[in-house]
Motif scaffolding. Structure first.
Motif, PDB file in Angstrom:
ATOM      1  N   SER A  42      39.664  32.644  37.742  1.00  0.00           N
ATOM      2  CA  SER A  42      41.033  33.119  37.948  1.00  0.00           C
ATOM      3  C   SER A  42      42.044  32.278  37.186  1.00  0.00           C
ATOM      4  CB  SER A  42      41.366  33.078  39.447  1.00  0.00           C
ATOM      5  OG  SER A  42      42.731  33.393  39.692  1.00  0.00           O
ATOM      6  N   ASN A  43      43.215  32.883  36.927  1.00  0.00           N
ATOM      7  CA  ASN A  43      44.351  32.102  36.460  1.00  0.00           C
ATOM      8  C   ASN A  43      44.831  31.201  37.594  1.00  0.00           C
ATOM      9  OD1 ASN A  43      45.380  34.466  37.894  1.00  0.00           O
ATOM     10  ND2 ASN A  43      47.402  33.939  37.128  1.00  0.00           N
ATOM     11  N   HIS A  44      45.709  30.244  37.277  1.00  0.00           N
ATOM     12  CA  HIS A  44      46.085  29.232  38.275  1.00  0.00           C
ATOM     13  C   HIS A  44      47.586  28.960  38.188  1.00  0.00           C
ATOM     14  CE1 HIS A  44      45.468  26.295  41.244  1.00  0.00           C
ATOM     15  NE2 HIS A  44      44.992  25.297  40.536  1.00  0.00           N
ATOM     16  N   ASP A  49      46.268  29.535  45.293  1.00  0.00           N
ATOM     17  CA  ASP A  49      45.492  30.572  44.591  1.00  0.00           C
ATOM     18  C   ASP A  49      44.089  30.731  45.156  1.00  0.00           C
ATOM     19  OD1 ASP A  49      47.567  31.222  42.885  1.00  0.00           O
ATOM     20  OD2 ASP A  49      46.941  29.805  41.335  1.00  0.00           O
ATOM     21  N   ASN A  53      42.211  34.169  46.142  1.00  0.00           N
ATOM     22  CA  ASN A  53      40.956  34.511  45.468  1.00  0.00           C
ATOM     23  C   ASN A  53      39.854  34.742  46.490  1.00  0.00           C
ATOM     24  OD1 ASN A  53      41.505  32.149  42.750  1.00  0.00           O
ATOM     25  ND2 ASN A  53      42.105  34.281  42.904  1.00  0.00           N
ATOM     26  N   PHE A 115      38.767  27.516  38.298  1.00  0.00           N
ATOM     27  CA  PHE A 115      40.031  27.716  37.595  1.00  0.00           C
ATOM     28  C   PHE A 115      39.879  27.067  36.218  1.00  0.00           C
ATOM     29  CE2 PHE A 115      41.304  27.596  42.118  1.00  0.00           C
ATOM     30  CZ  PHE A 115      41.866  28.861  42.213  1.00  0.00           C
ATOM     31  N   MET A 147      39.440  37.329  37.486  1.00  0.00           N
ATOM     32  CA  MET A 147      40.459  37.653  38.480  1.00  0.00           C
ATOM     33  C   MET A 147      41.833  37.272  37.953  1.00  0.00           C
ATOM     34  SD  MET A 147      39.082  36.609  42.255  1.00  0.00           S
ATOM     35  CE  MET A 147      40.601  37.303  42.923  1.00  0.00           C
ATOM     36  N   ALA A 148      42.864  37.899  38.512  1.00  0.00           N
ATOM     37  CA  ALA A 148      44.243  37.521  38.215  1.00  0.00           C
ATOM     38  C   ALA A 148      45.045  37.591  39.504  1.00  0.00           C
ATOM     39  CB  ALA A 148      44.854  38.434  37.161  1.00  0.00           C
ATOM     40  N   VAL A 149      45.887  36.580  39.714  1.00  0.00           N
ATOM     41  CA  VAL A 149      46.798  36.584  40.864  1.00  0.00           C
ATOM     42  C   VAL A 149      48.221  36.459  40.333  1.00  0.00           C
ATOM     43  CG1 VAL A 149      45.169  35.666  42.549  1.00  0.00           C
ATOM     44  CG2 VAL A 149      46.484  34.079  41.143  1.00  0.00           C
ATOM     45  N   ILE A 173      46.712  40.802  43.628  1.00  0.00           N
ATOM     46  CA  ILE A 173      45.386  40.263  43.316  1.00  0.00           C
ATOM     47  C   ILE A 173      44.587  41.353  42.610  1.00  0.00           C
ATOM     48  CG2 ILE A 173      43.299  39.160  44.252  1.00  0.00           C
ATOM     49  CD1 ILE A 173      44.948  38.712  46.860  1.00  0.00           C
ATOM     50  N   VAL A 175      40.771  42.095  40.654  1.00  0.00           N
ATOM     51  CA  VAL A 175      39.415  41.648  40.351  1.00  0.00           C
ATOM     52  C   VAL A 175      38.830  42.596  39.310  1.00  0.00           C
ATOM     53  CG1 VAL A 175      37.153  41.036  41.283  1.00  0.00           C
ATOM     54  CG2 VAL A 175      39.193  40.903  42.749  1.00  0.00           C
ATOM     55  N   VAL A 198      41.058  38.242  31.704  1.00  0.00           N
ATOM     56  CA  VAL A 198      42.021  37.720  32.678  1.00  0.00           C
ATOM     57  C   VAL A 198      43.452  37.989  32.204  1.00  0.00           C
ATOM     58  CG1 VAL A 198      42.882  35.652  33.843  1.00  0.00           C
ATOM     59  CG2 VAL A 198      40.421  35.967  33.529  1.00  0.00           C
TER      60      VAL A 198
END
Length: 242
Positions: A42-44, A49, A53, A115, A147-149, A173, A175, A198
């Motif tokens: 995932s991004n951070h 986060d 996730n 991350f 993933m991206a948040v 969120i 996925v 991502v």
């Protein structure tokens, strides 16, 4: 092994999300495998986060073991919780031990969260990815799950106060589909492909995000290229070298 700490913590987190009245939009959880190992990437942008996730994996009845800096495990409050949830401490001076720990977890069928930017992005844009996640997936023979948040930075991020009041903040969120990591491919090439996935999901999450600044003083959480006042990646790099 019974999850005597993880599941109660999940229950507490869900309760807090309701109290804060967060507007959580989570899509793509079906891409997380119901069984077997995988590396979640995932991004951070926030200290929270890993919570979101992990939330995305719950519909598949999976718990994620996150790799986190070792100092978090020494904290008097977070330390016992992190150890109880069997997350993986990372001592950057002895990174091989953390790598082996994560590899063993993957081979035993666990999902490991990584991350690859290594630190929170203060520009809220995607930084370069380290290749450790790809190498783990290659050696363990498991897929990478991108993933991206977005929106989590408004709750608690580096350089800004926490916002744990009833704030109605939207959190997005996403996925994505699994990215395979064949052993005969260069880890750098897999990492570049993973980062592209991502980035695409992050762009889409930002476009669909329902939250807008509430005034001139509420643009700090938007990256500069979207009209916000967050520092640019170049400004962040310059401040880090001072």
């Amino acid at each position: 092994m019974a999850e005597l700490v993880y599941r109660p913590v999940v229950g507490l987190a869900r309760t807090l999300f309701k109290v804060w009245d967060l507007k959580i939009d989570c899509q793509g959880s079906h891409n997380i495998p119901r069984a077997g190992g995988a590396v979640l990437v995932s991004n951070h942008i926030s200290y929270l986060d890993f919570v979101f996730n992990g939330l995305a994996a719950l519909p598949q009845k999976r718990l994620v073991r996150f790799m986190a800096k070792e100092s978090v495990f020494r904290h008097r409050v977070s330390g016992p919780l992190m150890r109880g949830m069997r997350h993986i401490p990372v001592d950057r001076k002895q990174g091989e031990a953390a790598y082996r720990h994560a590899l063993d977890s993957l081979r035993s069928g666990e999902i490991v969260g990584v991350f690859p930017e290594a630190t929170i992005s203060q520009s809220f844009t995607l930084k370069s990815f380290k290749s450790g996640a790809a190498r783990l997936a290659q050696e363990a023979g498991v897929p990478l799950i991108p993933m991206a948040v977005w929106g989590t930075q408004r709750l608690w991020t580096k350089g800004h106060p926490r916002n744990f009041k009833r704030s109605h903040i939207p959190v997005t969120i996403r996925v994505g589909e699994a990215v395979e990591a064949p052993r005969d491919q260069y880890a750098g090439a897999i990492t570049r492909r993973l980062r592209e996935h991502v980035q695409e999901m992050l762009d889409a999450a930002q476009r669909a995000y329902p939250g807008r600044p509430r005034g001139a003083d509420d643009t700090w959480w938007l990256p500069a290229h979207l009209g916000g006042t967050a520092p640019t990646p170049e400004q962040v790099r310059e401040s880090e070298t001072r």
